[in-house]
Design a protein around this motif. Structure first.
Motif, PDB file in Angstrom:
ATOM      1  N   ASN A   1     -74.912 110.015 -17.753  1.00 14.41           N
ATOM      2  CA  ASN A   1     -74.817 110.714 -18.962  1.00 14.41           C
ATOM      3  C   ASN A   1     -74.012 109.833 -20.251  1.00 14.41           C
ATOM      4  N   SER A   2     -74.191 108.685 -19.817  1.00 15.31           N
ATOM      5  CA  SER A   2     -73.528 107.544 -20.624  1.00 15.31           C
ATOM      6  C   SER A   2     -73.665 107.925 -22.176  1.00 15.31           C
ATOM      7  N   ALA A   3     -74.805 108.340 -22.448  1.00 16.26           N
ATOM      8  CA  ALA A   3     -75.134 108.389 -24.038  1.00 16.26           C
ATOM      9  C   ALA A   3     -74.227 109.571 -24.641  1.00 16.26           C
ATOM     10  N   GLU A   4     -74.077 110.722 -23.839  1.00 16.06           N
ATOM     11  CA  GLU A   4     -73.406 111.836 -24.285  1.00 16.06           C
ATOM     12  C   GLU A   4     -71.739 111.430 -24.326  1.00 16.06           C
ATOM     13  N   LEU A   5     -71.257 110.593 -23.248  1.00 22.01           N
ATOM     14  CA  LEU A   5     -70.057 110.156 -23.102  1.00 22.01           C
ATOM     15  C   LEU A   5     -69.579 109.337 -24.341  1.00 22.01           C
ATOM     16  N   GLU A   6     -70.730 108.342 -24.624  1.00 23.21           N
ATOM     17  CA  GLU A   6     -70.472 107.177 -25.739  1.00 23.21           C
ATOM     18  C   GLU A   6     -70.311 108.041 -27.159  1.00 23.21           C
ATOM     19  N   ALA A   7     -70.968 109.074 -27.029  1.00 19.05           N
ATOM     20  CA  ALA A   7     -70.904 109.789 -28.464  1.00 19.05           C
ATOM     21  C   ALA A   7     -69.533 110.652 -28.389  1.00 19.05           C
ATOM     22  N   PHE A   8     -69.149 110.813 -27.152  1.00 22.29           N
ATOM     23  CA  PHE A   8     -68.038 111.665 -27.321  1.00 22.29           C
ATOM     24  C   PHE A   8     -66.808 110.827 -27.502  1.00 22.29           C
ATOM     25  N   ALA A   9     -66.768 109.609 -27.075  1.00 22.85           N
ATOM     26  CA  ALA A   9     -65.589 108.524 -27.229  1.00 22.85           C
ATOM     27  C   ALA A   9     -65.869 108.142 -28.575  1.00 22.85           C
TER      28      ALA A   9
END
Lengths: 339, 270
Positions: B184-192
């Protein structure tokens, strides 16, 4: 019996200098000294027994020698190389204490893998694995998975794998553990055979009878400290510390002699005799047993037996045994050492 | 050269041992059977769909390989090394003429061989199910299976890294946690990068974690990929170049993990 005519040993295959191991445990970083600066050497071609009670530091020392744990300080040289040297490892065979092997492998497969680690080719691996499994009495179970093996069978696999590389130095941690009397005798014979073939055997045990029968030299470790190292003949006191007399005679003579030779044990003698004989006079199936603690007392007792119409069956001078030496070094009673 | 050959032979001996030990474990056979059962279930689901039988078999088949592969990877990565330490079988191996890193790498190599065999087996079963329905197991499917296989190899390396210093359950949980984060790194990147976290300590921390955690999204065979392009085994799919780059990433990360594991002085095997 240890070889009396053992040639003068040429070189040391194992040299340990001031070896120390501290374990740090728990949140409070409590330090426990398992091995406290021990130093000794094992010479080429000898059987060296490393003796000590449970928890004395024998296995910890062996683990340090085999590179399983790192010493806190001190130096070890095995076959002229430091611990972990690959060339030296090729010349060492090791049996860990209470060995356990892979559940789903057969003994043959496991020995093949060990042979590969020693760089043996396939045909030599097959031949040696077969010979060794036959030698340790496992040929009937060689193709069964080791999960079905008993403790004694695993011990036998352990011995076979330790010898797979035809090592010069064989290090065995409690090799008799888990074996029945026949198995123990077979292992003793195996160790003597190794010595006859010029191998050096360094083994730990707390079974003193085995050490007595096998060792050229012993080292006694107690609470991490080396108490004694040397040939058994040198370590054991040659002094006769008691004489056992076996005799037969009439009831009246027995009562008379019990009265005439009652007590008389000094404090030291009483302590020495404590685990052998609680009393000086005992009735046994083969006759009466008397313990004398001086030559004068033996002479007087024998004269009294003859004069009273009795017969002397046997007179046995008792010197210090390995068990007594062990107990003396360990500073505890013999019963506490036995397992 | 002789030194390298000797080293490879020793590692292979450990690997072969590990492979034999792994494949004879009934747990693995049961997990593979579950994966096959899921594929068989896709035949039933396919009948319920409207002319989408092949699509259902492909989707569920790849999902089965991936999901059960992850469970197998965690089981192998965590179990095989910790069992060596727990049961002290390692005591008989380490004193043999081999380096510690050869033993550890040999164990990993054995797991790689085991996982390769299992993924190949599950792929063959999937191919058979597709054939039964008249479908074709083309290059796209092979690429997808290779990506799943690479992901599983990386997950095993991570699990083995944890198991070298932690208990099996904790290692499995940590490795599984990293896998979930990595997927889920894409979603977490977007969240960061969102306004809430931008330029904050939390955002920086999350960014750092995402840098360190292996990017399992790279091996994801269905959905948005690195370049934000949507990929699907049914329409567009990644090139062989992409598969190679994912393989290089897997190797690089596994090597980094190994280096990190091996660089300090060797631990006591107690």
């Amino acid at each position: 019996m240890p070889r009396a005519d053992r040639p003068q040993m040429a070189s040391s295959v194992l040299t340990i200098e001031n070896l120390r191991k501290e374990f740090v445990r728990g949140l409070l970083r409590k330090r426990t000294v398992a091995v406290d600066g021990i130093s000794f050497e094992v010479e080429a071609g000898e059987v060296f027994g490393f003796l000590g009670p449970n928890g004395a530091g024998k296995t910890t020392t062996m683990k340090m020698l085999m590179g399983l744990i790192l010493p806190t300080s001190g130096a070890v040289s095995i076959l002229g190389a430091p611990v972990g040297d690959l060339a030296a490892k090729r010349r060492i065979g090791y049996l860990p204490e209470n060995p356990y092997f892979y559940d789903y492998l057969t003994a043959t497969e496991f020995l093949h893998m060990v042979g590969s680690l020693y760089g043996l080719d396939r045909s030599l691996r097959a031949r040696r694995a077969g010979e060794l499994l036959e030698r340790v009495g496992l040929s009937m179970a060689k193709n069964r998975s080791m999960r079905s093996y008993s403790k004694g069978m695993l011990q036998r696999v352990g011995l076979a794998q330790a010898l797979m590389g035809d090592p010069e130095l064989v290090v065995l941690d409690e090799p008799m553990s888990g074996l029945d009397p026949i198995g123990r005798r077979e292992v003793r014979e195996l160790m003597l055979e190794l010595r006859e073939r010029g191998k050096t055997v360094f083994f730990s045990t707390h079974i003193l009878a085995d050490a007595n029968m096998l060792c050229d030299r012993v080292g006694i470790i107690v609470k991490g400290t080396l108490r004694d190292v040397g040939q058994l003949g040198e370590l054991l006191s040659p002094k006769v510390h008691r004489v056992d007399v076996l005799w037969t005679g009439p009831e009246s003579l027995r009562e008379q002699l019990r009265k005439d030779f009652a007590g008389g044990l000094d404090e030291g003698a009483a302590e020495a005799a404590e685990d052998a004989e609680a009393e000086r006079h005992r009735s046994r199936s083969e006759g009466e047993h008397f313990v004398a603690h001086s030559q004068g007392e033996v002479d007087r007792f024998l004269a009294a037996v003859v004069a009273g119409g009795g017969a002397v069956v046997q007179v046995t001078p008792q010197r210090e045994t390995l068990e007594e030496l062990f107990v003396r070094d360990a500073g505890v009673k013999a019963e506490e050492q036995r397992s | 050269m002789e030194v390298i050959v000797g080293s490879v032979e020793r590692m292979w001996a450990i690997a072969l041992n590990t492979f034999r030990e792994a494949v004879r474990n009934k747990v693995l056979a049961i997990l593979v059977l579950f994966a096959v059962a899921l594929m068989a279930f896709s035949l039933v689901l396919g009948q319920l769909s409207l002319h989408e039988e092949i699509r259902i078999i492909k989707d569920l088949g790849l999902a089965g390989i991936s999901i059960f592969g992850v469970i197998i990877a965690l089981f192998l990565g965590v179990n095989l090394l910790s069992k060596e330490l727990d049961r002290k079988t390692v005591y008989a191996i380490i004193p043999k003429p081999l380096h510690r890193w050869e033993f550890l790498l040999g164990k990993y190599l054995g797991m790689v061989v085991t996982m390769t065999a299992l993924v190949a087996l599950m792929s063959l079963v999937l191919m058979a199910f597709l054939a039964v329905q008249g479908g074709r197991h083309g290059v796209t499917m092979v690429r997808a299976e290779i990506l799943i296989w690479l992901e599983l190899l990386l997950l095993m390396a991570v699990a083995m890294l944890f198991s070298s210093f932690s208990s099996p359950w904790l290692s499995a949980m940590m490795a599984a946690g990293l896998w979930v984060i990595g997927r889920n790194s894409a979603e977490l990147e977007a969240f960061a990068g969102s306004p809430k976290l931008e330029d904050s300590f939390g955002g920086d921390l999350l960014g750092f974690i995402l840098e360190v955690v292996p990017d399992f999204r790279m091996f994801y065979v269905s959905g948005a990929n690195f370049d934000e392009a949507v990929v699907s085994v049914h329409e567009s799919f990644v090139s062989w170049g992409y598969v190679a780059s994912a393989g290089a990433y897997c190797l690089a990360y596994a090597a980094f993990a190994w280096r990190w594991r091996s660089s300090p002085s060797p631990r006591d095997f107690t």
